[in-house]
Every structure is written in structure tokens, then in C-alpha cells.
Design a protein around this motif. Sequence first.
Motif, short mmCIF file in Angstrom:
data_model
loop_
_atom_site.label_atom_id
_atom_site.label_comp_id
_atom_site.label_asym_id
_atom_site.label_seq_id
_atom_site.Cartn_x
_atom_site.Cartn_y
_atom_site.Cartn_z
N ALA A 1 -16.66 1.50 -74.54
CA ALA A 1 -17.38 2.77 -74.68
C ALA A 1 -18.44 2.70 -75.78
O ALA A 1 -19.51 3.31 -75.66
CB ALA A 1 -16.40 3.90 -74.97
N VAL A 2 -18.15 1.97 -76.86
CA VAL A 2 -19.14 1.81 -77.93
C VAL A 2 -20.38 1.11 -77.39
O VAL A 2 -21.52 1.51 -77.68
CB VAL A 2 -18.54 1.03 -79.11
N LYS A 3 -20.18 0.07 -76.60
CA LYS A 3 -21.32 -0.71 -76.09
C LYS A 3 -22.05 0.05 -74.99
O LYS A 3 -23.24 -0.19 -74.76
CB LYS A 3 -20.81 -2.06 -75.58
N THR A 4 -21.40 1.00 -74.32
CA THR A 4 -22.00 1.63 -73.13
C THR A 4 -23.33 2.36 -73.38
O THR A 4 -24.26 2.14 -72.61
CB THR A 4 -20.98 2.53 -72.44
N PRO A 5 -23.52 3.26 -74.35
CA PRO A 5 -22.59 3.90 -75.27
C PRO A 5 -22.16 5.26 -74.72
O PRO A 5 -22.96 5.97 -74.12
CB PRO A 5 -23.43 4.08 -76.52
N MET A 6 -20.93 5.62 -74.97
CA MET A 6 -20.39 6.90 -74.53
C MET A 6 -20.41 7.89 -75.69
O MET A 6 -20.08 7.52 -76.82
CB MET A 6 -18.94 6.70 -74.03
N TRP A 7 -20.80 9.12 -75.40
CA TRP A 7 -20.67 10.16 -76.41
C TRP A 7 -19.18 10.33 -76.73
O TRP A 7 -18.36 10.34 -75.81
CB TRP A 7 -21.22 11.48 -75.85
N PRO A 8 -18.76 10.42 -77.98
CA PRO A 8 -19.53 10.54 -79.22
C PRO A 8 -19.68 9.23 -79.99
O PRO A 8 -19.90 9.26 -81.20
CB PRO A 8 -18.70 11.54 -80.02
N VAL B 1 -25.22 16.12 -70.76
CA VAL B 1 -25.91 17.31 -71.27
C VAL B 1 -26.40 17.09 -72.70
O VAL B 1 -27.52 17.47 -73.07
CB VAL B 1 -24.97 18.54 -71.20
N TYR B 2 -25.57 16.44 -73.51
CA TYR B 2 -25.96 16.20 -74.91
C TYR B 2 -27.23 15.36 -74.99
O TYR B 2 -28.16 15.68 -75.76
CB TYR B 2 -24.82 15.51 -75.64
N GLY B 3 -27.26 14.26 -74.22
CA GLY B 3 -28.44 13.41 -74.24
C GLY B 3 -29.69 14.15 -73.81
O GLY B 3 -30.77 14.00 -74.41
N SER B 4 -29.57 14.99 -72.78
CA SER B 4 -30.72 15.74 -72.30
C SER B 4 -31.17 16.79 -73.32
O SER B 4 -32.38 16.98 -73.53
CB SER B 4 -30.37 16.43 -70.97
N SER C 1 -32.14 9.48 -73.90
CA SER C 1 -32.05 9.63 -72.45
C SER C 1 -31.05 8.64 -71.86
O SER C 1 -30.40 8.93 -70.85
CB SER C 1 -33.43 9.43 -71.80
N SER C 2 -30.91 7.47 -72.51
CA SER C 2 -29.93 6.49 -72.04
C SER C 2 -28.51 7.00 -72.16
O SER C 2 -27.65 6.67 -71.34
CB SER C 2 -30.07 5.17 -72.83
N VAL C 3 -28.24 7.80 -73.21
CA VAL C 3 -26.91 8.39 -73.36
C VAL C 3 -26.59 9.26 -72.15
O VAL C 3 -25.49 9.22 -71.59
CB VAL C 3 -26.82 9.21 -74.66
N GLY C 4 -27.57 10.05 -71.72
CA GLY C 4 -27.37 10.89 -70.55
C GLY C 4 -27.23 10.10 -69.27
O GLY C 4 -26.33 10.35 -68.45
N HIS C 5 -28.11 9.12 -69.07
CA HIS C 5 -28.06 8.33 -67.84
C HIS C 5 -26.77 7.52 -67.74
O HIS C 5 -26.18 7.40 -66.65
CB HIS C 5 -29.27 7.40 -67.76
N MET C 6 -26.33 6.94 -68.84
CA MET C 6 -25.08 6.18 -68.80
C MET C 6 -23.88 7.11 -68.63
O MET C 6 -22.81 6.68 -68.20
CB MET C 6 -24.93 5.34 -70.07
N GLY C 7 -24.06 8.39 -68.94
CA GLY C 7 -23.01 9.37 -68.65
C GLY C 7 -22.73 9.46 -67.16
O GLY C 7 -21.57 9.60 -66.73
N ALA D 1 -20.50 19.89 -61.72
CA ALA D 1 -21.44 20.99 -61.99
C ALA D 1 -22.22 20.74 -63.27
O ALA D 1 -23.45 20.96 -63.33
CB ALA D 1 -20.68 22.31 -62.08
N VAL D 2 -21.52 20.26 -64.30
CA VAL D 2 -22.19 19.96 -65.57
C VAL D 2 -23.21 18.83 -65.37
O VAL D 2 -24.33 18.88 -65.89
CB VAL D 2 -21.15 19.59 -66.64
N GLY D 3 -22.80 17.79 -64.61
CA GLY D 3 -23.72 16.68 -64.36
C GLY D 3 -24.94 17.12 -63.58
O GLY D 3 -26.06 16.69 -63.86
N ALA D 4 -24.73 17.98 -62.58
CA ALA D 4 -25.86 18.49 -61.80
C ALA D 4 -26.81 19.31 -62.69
O ALA D 4 -28.04 19.21 -62.56
CB ALA D 4 -25.35 19.36 -60.65
N PHE D 5 -26.25 20.09 -63.60
CA PHE D 5 -27.09 20.82 -64.56
C PHE D 5 -27.86 19.85 -65.45
O PHE D 5 -29.03 20.08 -65.79
CB PHE D 5 -26.22 21.75 -65.40
#
Length: 522
Positions: free
Chosen positions: A229-236, A296-299, A321-327, A439-443
Motif C-alpha cells: 500500500a505504501v508503494k501503490t500509494p494508498m491513502w493515507p 475523492v481525496y486525491g481529486s 491525481s495519481s492517488v485518485g487514479h490508483m484508488g 457511488a463514491v468512486g463515481a462521484f
Amino acid sequence: MQFLLAFVVAAPLLGAAAALLPAPPGLKGKSPEQAVLRHGVTVTGVILAAAIALALGFDHDAPSRFQATTDISWIQALNVRIHLGIDGISLPLLLMTALLFFLCALYSYFKLPAGPSPKAFVALLLVLESGTLATFAVLDLLLFFLAFEMVLIPMYFLIARWGGAQRQAAAWKFILYTLLGSVVMLLGLLLIGLKSGTFDMVALASDNGRELTHTTQILAVLAIGIGLAVKTPMWPLHSWLPDAHTAAPTVGSVLLAGVLLKMGTYGFVRILLPATPDGMATFAPYLGAFAAVGIVYGSLACLALARKGSKGDLKRLIAYSSVGHMGFVLLGIASMTPTGVNGALFANIAHGLITGLLFFLVGALKDRYGTADLDTLAGATGAALYGRAPRFGAFLAFAAVASLGLPGLAGFWGEMLALFGAFDPAEGLSRPAFLTYTAVGAFGTLLTAAYLLIVVRRVCMGDPKTASTEGTAPAALADIQRYEFAAWTPLVALTVLAGLWPAVLLGLTDPAVQKLLAGGNS
């Protein structure tokens, strides 16, 4: 085929050693600098050709079977083997890695970042390539860990010695986060290997966790998952990424986004899903929740940086933006369905192509203006790119609409399939929870479109009010150069190809994913 795969993994190390040697008199060209940079282009080009030959020789009728395998005993006491092989999951990542390194070497030949010896730069680039290629080719847990860690030192020095402002702090943050995550990951890998009696990833996938107790699987997923997850990177666990991208040289940012982030998500698919299915099922709802928040955080972070007057750095914005896309990638994996995992793998490739192109473009823009500050680019230039560098503006607009997931381009399919997978998750997972994540991802896709369109408007069209008060920049602005066109066009072409013909990629990944989720049975 066996030789080709071994050559693809080992040749960059040999090339790195050769880069540090004095160039033969006949190959020096105008200067030793030119010779070593040409050496980097040659070695990465040969590796790309070998990877393409490997893909052409790959049996596309059996993508779920590991091919080009090498299996040699290495450390008998631990039953560790030099086990290499590729299937439909790893082949696309291998090809994309070889392509991005070649394009980065080509770009650096004409636009070397300011820093110490070019010899060291080329050698580090090739060591980094060997580590990333090995990560996608090895089939032994300990070899995977060694390859996974092999990339840290080269990337640290690329940021610390060839980066921009605050590069030392960013490099230290990068290596501390990833090293701490890797220590925990090693404990999880050892736990799986010792409890199951093998470190072989193929055997572990076939066993499908039957030799591991539920408690062991939970502990293994927790430990390995943190490192991945650190390398991905995943929030938080993402906070090292914006600093690293902002400080890194252009090619460092391209490789960090296009290749290194994929190593984490690949580990989830290759190791945790098949070897610890019960543990993954336990943590999947939490992984999905972190993924949805990350989208959502990345966006929202990107929207804040894109806002007028925020003095947002464009490289930092692309990093967030990478944080959001990798989400979206993590959400597809968390669904534990063939649809979701295929979407995650597709999104991996799409993100590598599109975000790699975005970092190339932002780096070139920074070279021209001396800054990546969004307010400066918008306010002082007016309609700079569309009016003064139309080809540059067209490339930036294309990369932005590809990144926001426009149908017909590569970014669309991965995100859509990941959301479909979350909409109908695997049996035993909480459907109400995953419907919420969907729904959150679609938003999040709407927020992504918002900040990318704001960036295009401000950078390509400018801010008329600010431009009128501050005046305009000099009319002369270099449009895309030939070497830039050569480095960026393949990424554009592949983004269009994957968007219009997704079966090229899904035809490789789907049989392998079906087998992987079925416990090694086709």
C-alpha cells in the motif's frame, strides 16, 4: 523464450556496469557525455526489442499459463529458487516498463537533467529498470522482495542528485516510507513461506491458501498489504508521493508514476489474492474504503491546487491525481471479482501511459518557463499553448481528457470495470458497503473531470483577467521539438489503441485472472 526473459531482466545490470566504464575511442562521439547517454538509449532500446520479441513469441491462446520459465535452485536451505516466468498479467506490465524506460532514455539524451555525472545517471536508470522488470518476472517470494527493494536506492539518488528544490527532503521521505513498509512486508512474506513450506508463487497460487490458517492469512495480508500500500500509494500512506514527484526530474516522475506505483498493486494481484484469499476477503471491505476515500481525496486536493490564487504546482497536482487514479485500481482489487481485477490491471496500464505522458508534458513546460506554478502559467501567458504552441496545447489537452476517463481512450475502461466489479463484489463481501464505494468512486470521476478541465482551461487558454493586468509573456514559445514528439507519440498511440480496442489487453489478462481467482484451476 527462456533466454529472452532472462536477458530482459539481467541485461540492464550489465548495461549499468558498462556505463561506468570509459567509452571506447571510436564510440565517444563529440564528448564522453554523449557516448554514455547514447549507451543508455541503445541498452534500453535493445531491452524493449527483446520484450517485444517475447510478446510476439508468447502463446496468446494460453495466457493463463506461465511461459518462458526458468527454474533453478538458488538457496537450498530456504528452498529459494531463481524462478522466472510471465503470463497474461505480467506481460503487459513488462512491455510498458521496457517502453517507458526507452522513452525516458531517449528524452534524457536530448534533455539531460542538471546534476552530477551522466555516467551515474545512466547507470542508476538501468539498475532501476532491472529491478522493475524483475519484479514483474520473478515467481519466488524472496526474489520478489529483492527486486521490489532493488529500485529504492536508484530512485533515491535520481531524486536527491538530479531533482529540483527540496530534493533531499523528498528523497529521504520517499526512502523512509518505502523502507519501513518493506520491513513489515518481508515479515509477511516470510510468514507465508515458512508456514506453507514454499516460497514459490505458482505453488502458493495453486494451493490457494489451503495450507495457511485463517489467522496466518490475516497476519500475512496485514503485513504484506502495508508494504504494498505504501508503494501503490494508498491513502493515507501516500504523503511521500507529492513531494517525491515535485522534486524529481522529469524522467524520474515519469518512471515513478508509470512503473514504480504498479509494483504495489501487482503484488496485491500476484501474491495476496491467490495465496491468502480468506485474509483478503477479511480486509477487502477496508481496502475498498481506503480506495474510495483516496479517489475523492486525491481529486479534492487537485481541485484545491488548480484553484486560482492557490499557487498550486502542476507537478504536485498530477502527483495527487495519481492517488485518485490508483484508488480505482485498489477498488477493483478489493472487489475480488474477475471484472474488478481485470479493471484494476487495465487501469494500471492506462495510468502508466497517460500519467507518464502528463509528467513528460509538465516537465517540458517547466523547462520552458522555469516554473510549474499554475498561477504563473495561467496569468502571465494568457492563451499560451493554444495560441503560441498549438501542438503542445493539443498534447496536453489530449492527456488531460484521457486522464479524466473519456470513452474511447484507455483511461475509461479500467475505471469503468473497477466500478462494475465493486458494484457486484465477490460472494461473502458486503454488497451495501461496496455499493457505497461505487457511488463514491463515481462521484470521484466527476471531480477528476472538473480539475483536469480547469487545468486545461488555465494553462492552454490562460486567465484573461490576470493576463490583462500582468501583461503577456514574450510571443516566442518553443512548440514541441522533434525529440519530444518521438518520446511522446508512442504513449498517445497506445492510449488510443487501448481505448478503441480493449480486447488486446483484456484478452491477455482475463484468462489469467480467472485462473488466479479460481485457485490455480483454469
